[in-house]
Motif scaffolding. Structure first.
Motif, PDB file in Angstrom:
ATOM      1  N   ILE A  22       0.843  -1.201   0.000  1.00 28.39           N
ATOM      2  CA  ILE A  22       0.000   0.000   0.000  1.00 28.39           C
ATOM      3  C   ILE A  22       0.873   1.244   0.000  1.00 28.39           C
ATOM      4  O   ILE A  22       0.613   2.195  -0.741  1.00 28.39           O
ATOM      5  N   GLU A  23       1.904   1.248   0.806  1.00 26.06           N
ATOM      6  CA  GLU A  23       2.824   2.386   0.836  1.00 26.06           C
ATOM      7  C   GLU A  23       3.455   2.614  -0.530  1.00 26.06           C
ATOM      8  O   GLU A  23       3.565   3.754  -0.999  1.00 26.06           O
ATOM      9  N   THR A  24       3.850   1.550  -1.187  1.00 22.06           N
ATOM     10  CA  THR A  24       4.452   1.651  -2.514  1.00 22.06           C
ATOM     11  C   THR A  24       3.464   2.248  -3.513  1.00 22.06           C
ATOM     12  O   THR A  24       3.826   3.128  -4.303  1.00 22.06           O
ATOM     13  N   ILE A  25       2.224   1.785  -3.471  1.00 23.34           N
ATOM     14  CA  ILE A  25       1.192   2.308  -4.373  1.00 23.34           C
ATOM     15  C   ILE A  25       0.994   3.797  -4.130  1.00 23.34           C
ATOM     16  O   ILE A  25       0.943   4.594  -5.071  1.00 23.34           O
ATOM     17  N   LEU A  26       0.885   4.191  -2.883  1.00 28.86           N
ATOM     18  CA  LEU A  26       0.676   5.612  -2.552  1.00 28.86           C
ATOM     19  C   LEU A  26       1.855   6.469  -3.006  1.00 28.86           C
ATOM     20  O   LEU A  26       1.660   7.547  -3.570  1.00 28.86           O
ATOM     21  N   ILE A  27       3.047   6.004  -2.772  1.00 29.57           N
ATOM     22  CA  ILE A  27       4.239   6.763  -3.167  1.00 29.57           C
ATOM     23  C   ILE A  27       4.317   6.895  -4.680  1.00 29.57           C
ATOM     24  O   ILE A  27       4.578   7.983  -5.202  1.00 29.57           O
ATOM     25  N   GLU A  28       4.067   5.803  -5.398  1.00 32.80           N
ATOM     26  CA  GLU A  28       4.146   5.823  -6.861  1.00 32.80           C
ATOM     27  C   GLU A  28       3.154   6.797  -7.489  1.00 32.80           C
ATOM     28  O   GLU A  28       3.438   7.411  -8.510  1.00 32.80           O
ATOM     29  N   HIS A  29       1.987   6.923  -6.893  1.00 30.45           N
ATOM     30  CA  HIS A  29       0.915   7.698  -7.506  1.00 30.45           C
ATOM     31  C   HIS A  29       0.600   8.992  -6.749  1.00 30.45           C
ATOM     32  O   HIS A  29      -0.426   9.622  -6.997  1.00 30.45           O
ATOM     33  N   LEU A  49      -4.032   2.750   4.402  1.00 30.53           N
ATOM     34  CA  LEU A  49      -3.185   1.950   5.279  1.00 30.53           C
ATOM     35  C   LEU A  49      -4.002   1.165   6.304  1.00 30.53           C
ATOM     36  O   LEU A  49      -3.594   0.092   6.740  1.00 30.53           O
ATOM     37  N   ALA A  50      -5.158   1.685   6.689  1.00 26.53           N
ATOM     38  CA  ALA A  50      -6.012   1.009   7.659  1.00 26.53           C
ATOM     39  C   ALA A  50      -6.924  -0.024   7.007  1.00 26.53           C
ATOM     40  O   ALA A  50      -7.573  -0.806   7.703  1.00 26.53           O
ATOM     41  N   SER A  51      -6.962  -0.033   5.693  1.00 24.73           N
ATOM     42  CA  SER A  51      -7.839  -0.944   4.964  1.00 24.73           C
ATOM     43  C   SER A  51      -7.466  -2.389   5.238  1.00 24.73           C
ATOM     44  O   SER A  51      -6.299  -2.764   5.234  1.00 24.73           O
ATOM     45  N   ARG A  52      -8.488  -3.189   5.462  1.00 29.30           N
ATOM     46  CA  ARG A  52      -8.244  -4.615   5.694  1.00 29.30           C
ATOM     47  C   ARG A  52      -8.188  -5.386   4.380  1.00 29.30           C
ATOM     48  O   ARG A  52      -7.666  -6.473   4.323  1.00 29.30           O
ATOM     49  N   ALA A  53      -8.776  -4.801   3.355  1.00 27.87           N
ATOM     50  CA  ALA A  53      -8.768  -5.448   2.045  1.00 27.87           C
ATOM     51  C   ALA A  53      -7.458  -5.142   1.335  1.00 27.87           C
ATOM     52  O   ALA A  53      -6.988  -4.010   1.349  1.00 27.87           O
ATOM     53  N   ALA A  54      -6.898  -6.137   0.728  1.00 24.43           N
ATOM     54  CA  ALA A  54      -5.647  -5.951  -0.004  1.00 24.43           C
ATOM     55  C   ALA A  54      -5.925  -5.222  -1.312  1.00 24.43           C
ATOM     56  O   ALA A  54      -6.937  -5.467  -1.956  1.00 24.43           O
ATOM     57  N   PRO A  55      -5.042  -4.311  -1.695  1.00 25.60           N
ATOM     58  CA  PRO A  55      -5.225  -3.631  -2.990  1.00 25.60           C
ATOM     59  C   PRO A  55      -5.048  -4.628  -4.122  1.00 25.60           C
ATOM     60  O   PRO A  55      -4.373  -5.647  -3.961  1.00 25.60           O
ATOM     61  N   ALA A 102      -6.024   2.837  -9.941  1.00 26.21           N
ATOM     62  CA  ALA A 102      -7.476   3.020  -9.850  1.00 26.21           C
ATOM     63  C   ALA A 102      -7.945   2.804  -8.414  1.00 26.21           C
ATOM     64  O   ALA A 102      -8.801   3.539  -7.909  1.00 26.21           O
ATOM     65  N   TRP A 103      -7.370   1.806  -7.744  1.00 22.50           N
ATOM     66  CA  TRP A 103      -7.720   1.541  -6.352  1.00 22.50           C
ATOM     67  C   TRP A 103      -7.380   2.755  -5.478  1.00 22.50           C
ATOM     68  O   TRP A 103      -8.181   3.182  -4.649  1.00 22.50           O
ATOM     69  N   ALA A 104      -6.205   3.321  -5.675  1.00 23.44           N
ATOM     70  CA  ALA A 104      -5.780   4.475  -4.881  1.00 23.44           C
ATOM     71  C   ALA A 104      -6.693   5.676  -5.137  1.00 23.44           C
ATOM     72  O   ALA A 104      -7.053   6.401  -4.207  1.00 23.44           O
ATOM     73  N   PHE A 105      -7.083   5.902  -6.388  1.00 19.88           N
ATOM     74  CA  PHE A 105      -7.994   6.996  -6.701  1.00 19.88           C
ATOM     75  C   PHE A 105      -9.359   6.766  -6.057  1.00 19.88           C
ATOM     76  O   PHE A 105     -10.010   7.705  -5.596  1.00 19.88           O
ATOM     77  N   LYS A 106      -9.791   5.523  -6.026  1.00 18.98           N
ATOM     78  CA  LYS A 106     -11.076   5.194  -5.403  1.00 18.98           C
ATOM     79  C   LYS A 106     -11.025   5.476  -3.901  1.00 18.98           C
ATOM     80  O   LYS A 106     -11.969   6.033  -3.333  1.00 18.98           O
ATOM     81  N   GLU A 165     -15.442   2.620 -12.132  1.00 12.57           N
ATOM     82  CA  GLU A 165     -15.247   1.974 -10.838  1.00 12.57           C
ATOM     83  C   GLU A 165     -14.916   3.007  -9.753  1.00 12.57           C
ATOM     84  O   GLU A 165     -15.455   2.951  -8.652  1.00 12.57           O
ATOM     85  N   ILE A 166     -14.067   3.952 -10.084  1.00  9.55           N
ATOM     86  CA  ILE A 166     -13.691   4.993  -9.120  1.00  9.55           C
ATOM     87  C   ILE A 166     -14.904   5.839  -8.740  1.00  9.55           C
ATOM     88  O   ILE A 166     -15.112   6.163  -7.575  1.00  9.55           O
ATOM     89  N   LEU A 167     -15.718   6.181  -9.722  1.00 10.08           N
ATOM     90  CA  LEU A 167     -16.863   7.073  -9.507  1.00 10.08           C
ATOM     91  C   LEU A 167     -18.125   6.345  -9.057  1.00 10.08           C
ATOM     92  O   LEU A 167     -19.129   6.988  -8.753  1.00 10.08           O
ATOM     93  N   HIS A 168     -18.102   5.012  -9.078  1.00  9.23           N
ATOM     94  CA  HIS A 168     -19.273   4.203  -8.716  1.00  9.23           C
ATOM     95  C   HIS A 168     -20.457   4.481  -9.637  1.00  9.23           C
ATOM     96  O   HIS A 168     -21.586   4.661  -9.177  1.00  9.23           O
ATOM     97  N   VAL A 169     -20.192   4.561 -10.925  1.00  5.88           N
ATOM     98  CA  VAL A 169     -21.238   4.776 -11.923  1.00  5.88           C
ATOM     99  C   VAL A 169     -21.013   3.786 -13.066  1.00  5.88           C
ATOM    100  O   VAL A 169     -19.908   3.254 -13.222  1.00  5.88           O
ATOM    101  N   PRO A 170     -22.041   3.545 -13.886  1.00  7.56           N
ATOM    102  CA  PRO A 170     -21.849   2.667 -15.044  1.00  7.56           C
ATOM    103  C   PRO A 170     -20.892   3.279 -16.066  1.00  7.56           C
ATOM    104  O   PRO A 170     -20.733   4.505 -16.142  1.00  7.56           O
TER     105      PRO A 170
END
Length: 176
Positions: A5-12, A42-48, A56-60, A137-142
């Protein structure tokens, strides 16, 4: 998992910050939002996701943090079409005017004039380069909603910028 997660956040981080600016309209608020989003991630229990969808996960995560913050501050849900101001992204102060700088200013001004749902889809697809499905997916719309909003947003931007093209051309001719 935290290392990933830290790597994803730093990269983006830079792209996420630009998106936070687009959502909040203020550099300080964007910094606060980034901090909250990082804490949430970082507190998320679900793995990215590990399949190339990390950005996309980080933007969401960032958008969800913004929605939570917005609801908390205003005490009401976000209404589609809510118009929040677009942040001014500081550009270097050159002693000459570059055509790209003038074009960039025209686009930023035009983005400020369209409503949030349209501005948000332009930032995600045209500026950040997300595919339609990722933006949906990020916006939760079709996906169709993303395509429709993007089409309308581009037309609105063309109309707004079209009126300014003559002004920019005059400024360019004066410098020549």
């Amino acid at each position: 998992m935290l290392q990933g997660i830290e790597t994803i956040l730093i990269e983006h981080w830079a792209a996420l910050f630009r998106y936070a600016l687009a959502l909040t309209g203020d550099r300080e608020a964007a910094r606060d939002l980034m901090q909250q989003a990082a804490l949430n991630a970082l507190a998320s229990r679900a793995a990215p996701p590990q399949s190339g969808r990390e950005q996309a996960w980080a933007f969401k995560v960032l958008r969800n943090a913004w929605i939570d913050q917005y609801r908390q501050e205003r005490g009401s849900p976000i209404v589609d079409g809510a118009a929040l101001g677009m942040a001014e992204i500081e550009a270097p102060a050159p002693w000459y005017y570059d055509d790209r700088l003038l074009d960039d200013m025209a686009v930023r001004e035009a983005l400020e004039q369209i409503d949030l749902p349209h501005r948000e889809v332009v930032v995600l697809v045209d500026i950040q380069g997300f595919r339609y499905a990722e933006a949906a997916e990020i916006l939760h719309v079709p996906v169709g909603t993303v395509m429709s909003r993007l089409s309308r947003a581009r037309l609105l931007l063309l109309q707004i910028i079209g009126g300014k093209v003559q002004v920019l051309e005059k400024a360019r001719r004066r410098r020549s």
